[in-house]
Design an enzyme around this catalytic site. Structure first.
Site, PDB file in Angstrom:
ATOM      1  N   HIS A  98       7.692   4.945   5.531  1.00 45.31           N
ATOM      2  CA  HIS A  98       8.888   4.134   5.250  1.00 45.31           C
ATOM      3  C   HIS A  98       8.571   3.118   4.132  1.00 45.31           C
ATOM      4  CE1 HIS A  98      12.866   2.828   6.666  1.00 45.31           C
ATOM      5  NE2 HIS A  98      12.500   1.717   6.058  1.00 45.31           N
TER       6      HIS A  98
ATOM      7  N   ASN B 162       0.889  -1.170   0.000  1.00 43.54           N
ATOM      8  CA  ASN B 162       0.000   0.000   0.000  1.00 43.54           C
ATOM      9  C   ASN B 162       0.916   1.205   0.000  1.00 43.54           C
ATOM     10  OD1 ASN B 162      -2.399  -1.471   0.291  1.00 43.54           O
ATOM     11  ND2 ASN B 162      -2.126  -1.567   2.510  1.00 43.54           N
TER      12      ASN B 162
ATOM     13  N   MET C  52     -14.484   4.406  -6.378  1.00 39.47           N
ATOM     14  CA  MET C  52     -15.217   3.215  -6.817  1.00 39.47           C
ATOM     15  C   MET C  52     -16.438   3.126  -5.897  1.00 39.47           C
ATOM     16  SD  MET C  52     -13.825   1.432  -9.332  1.00 39.47           S
ATOM     17  CE  MET C  52     -12.253   1.311 -10.192  1.00 39.47           C
ATOM     18  N   VAL C  53     -17.478   3.884  -6.239  1.00 38.12           N
ATOM     19  CA  VAL C  53     -18.655   3.949  -5.365  1.00 38.12           C
ATOM     20  C   VAL C  53     -19.921   3.623  -6.179  1.00 38.12           C
ATOM     21  CG1 VAL C  53     -17.646   5.464  -3.621  1.00 38.12           C
ATOM     22  CG2 VAL C  53     -18.630   6.483  -5.660  1.00 38.12           C
TER      23      VAL C  53
ATOM     24  N   GLU D   7     -20.236   1.463  -9.360  1.00 41.33           N
ATOM     25  CA  GLU D   7     -19.226   0.401  -9.195  1.00 41.33           C
ATOM     26  C   GLU D   7     -19.622  -0.571  -8.093  1.00 41.33           C
ATOM     27  OE1 GLU D   7     -18.359   3.579  -9.588  1.00 41.33           O
ATOM     28  OE2 GLU D   7     -16.850   3.638 -11.187  1.00 41.33           O
TER      29      GLU D   7
ATOM     30  N   HIS E  66       1.838 -12.829 -12.221  1.00 44.94           N
ATOM     31  CA  HIS E  66       1.652 -11.436 -12.647  1.00 44.94           C
ATOM     32  C   HIS E  66       1.512 -10.527 -11.434  1.00 44.94           C
ATOM     33  CE1 HIS E  66      -2.413 -13.132 -12.257  1.00 44.94           C
ATOM     34  NE2 HIS E  66      -2.854 -11.901 -12.017  1.00 44.94           N
TER      35      HIS E  66
ATOM     36  N   HIS F 123       7.856   0.000   2.313  1.00 41.79           N
ATOM     37  CA  HIS F 123       7.638  -1.360   2.812  1.00 41.79           C
ATOM     38  C   HIS F 123       6.459  -2.019   2.124  1.00 41.79           C
ATOM     39  CE1 HIS F 123       4.584   0.883   5.040  1.00 41.79           C
ATOM     40  NE2 HIS F 123       3.965  -0.262   5.224  1.00 41.79           N
TER      41      HIS F 123
END
Ligand code: H2U
Length: 354
Positions: free
Chosen positions: A166, A155, A318-319, A322, A301, A168
């Site tokens: 940081h 993320n 995305m509401v 969606e 992938h 990660h």
């Protein structure tokens, strides 16, 4: 005479064979003005070392463990794991098909990419990125020897829920197949049975010929905006060779992967001259007991799902449609690929680590 269909101008739907889903493409909507929510630009003043940041070398983490003075990658067990290893009580067998539960066992690890907090993958050297790739492969082997599924995911950026600047990622092993790979296992298996060739090997070959959705490529990898992309600047990394899992990559392919990650992420950062937020992750053949089964239908992938739409501060939500119906996008996959492809190959901040 009726007007001729032009995918850049006219609404249509596209099929995602991996997810067995459709996406609505509405390119005529590109010109609409934006009056919605505006995000904060990410701060660019992260200190290189913060003794209070629990991901830094020598820092103390939440439960008192002290990190080593690491120089490259560093892996630790998440102090707040969503999945615990064996030992927790398990649910009793389901009594009714409408109320099913199953035991969930796993392991959650955190992997730091680099000792510095103020660096990101596109600014790291190829040697440093290769060390990340090698560690991903090693962790897939280690957790994969115990668990059915190993999910590596990153993320990046506060807008994607990243709690720490940081560099990660996280690696979760689980005794069950999560929904996304479970669906992909079925679709790839069916495609292989019907067509006699792995879906994504065939797909990569066709994208390599067509070129219109390629963002960057090298001798061993392609980065494409998938034909069926949902997020405006979504991309997929595909090896040119049929590869089941990260540990199966040759040294040449791992170097190629480091190269394509760097080049793709430089383009991403250059798009809106910001440290580009995304969630990315790896999908390959299942592990655990599946290591002894035929998984020829799978192709390794990676996916990058960036939320930004038209600037560093305007995101795609995305509401509504969606959530209730299906994904919808304005910009076509080909237009997104062309925009990314035409961006400079040099990071807007210059070079930091060569
Ligand atoms: P994210 O930024 O992707 O949330 O990852 C950071 C992870 O680091 C998060 O899952 C863990 C959090 O639980 N963490 C620790 O395990 N120990 C700490 O001392 C702080 C953060």
């Amino acid at each position: 005479m009726a007007e001729k269909f032009d995918p850049k101008e006219h609404q249509h739907t596209r099929y995602n064979p991996l997810k067995d889903e459709w996406v609505l493409v509405s390119p005529h909507r590109m010109k609409r003005p934006w009056k919605g929510q505006v995000e904060k630009k990410p701060t660019e003043d992260t200190p290189r070392h913060d003794p209070k940041n629990p991901l830094c070398p020598r820092a103390t983490r939440a439960h008192g463990d002290v990190n080593p003075d690491y120089a490259r990658t560093f892996v630790f067990e998440n102090d707040f794991p969503a999945l615990l290893q064996a030992g927790a009580p398990e649910p009793s067998p389901s009594e009714h098909p409408l109320f099913q539960s199953a035991p969930a066992i796993g392991s959650c690890q955190v992997m730091c990419f680099h000792p510095w907090s103020d660096i990101t993958l596109p600014l790291m050297s190829l040697t440093e990125i290769k060390a990340v790739v090698d560690k991903w492969a090693e962790m897939t082997s280690d957790l994969g020897s115990k668990f059915k599924w190993v999910q590596i995911f990153e993320n990046k950026g506060a807008v994607m829920g990243c709690s720490n600047p940081h560099p990660h990622c996280q690696v979760w092993g689980s005794n069950f197949m999560p929904n996304e790979p479970r669906i992909k296992d079925r679709t790839q298996r069916e495609y292989y049975k019907t067509h006699g060739t792995p879906m994504l090997v065939e797909y990569a070959k066709m994208e390599a010929e067509k070129k219109e959705r390629i963002v960057v490529e090298n001798d061993t990898w392609l980065a494409v905006v998938p034909y069926w992309a949902m997020w405006p600047f979504e991309t997929m990394l595909l090896p040119r060779r049929h590869v089941l899992r990260l540990p199966d990559l040759t040294d040449e392919e791992r170097n190629g992967l480091a190269d394509i990650i760097k080049r793709l992420c430089i383009k991403y950062d250059n798009l809106f001259e910001t440290s580009f937020p995304y969630s990315m992750g790896w999908h390959g053949a299942p592990t655990g007991e599946s290591l002894n089964e035929d998984n020829s239908h799978w192709q390794l992938h990676a996916l990058y799902f960036p939320p930004l739409l038209r600037s560093a501060t305007v995101r795609k939500f995305m509401v509504g449609y969606e959530m209730m119906a299906q994904a919808q996008r304005d910009l076509t996959a080909e237009q997104a690929a062309e925009r990314l492809r035409n961006l400079p190959d040099v990071h807007y901040k210059g070079t930091v680590n060569e």
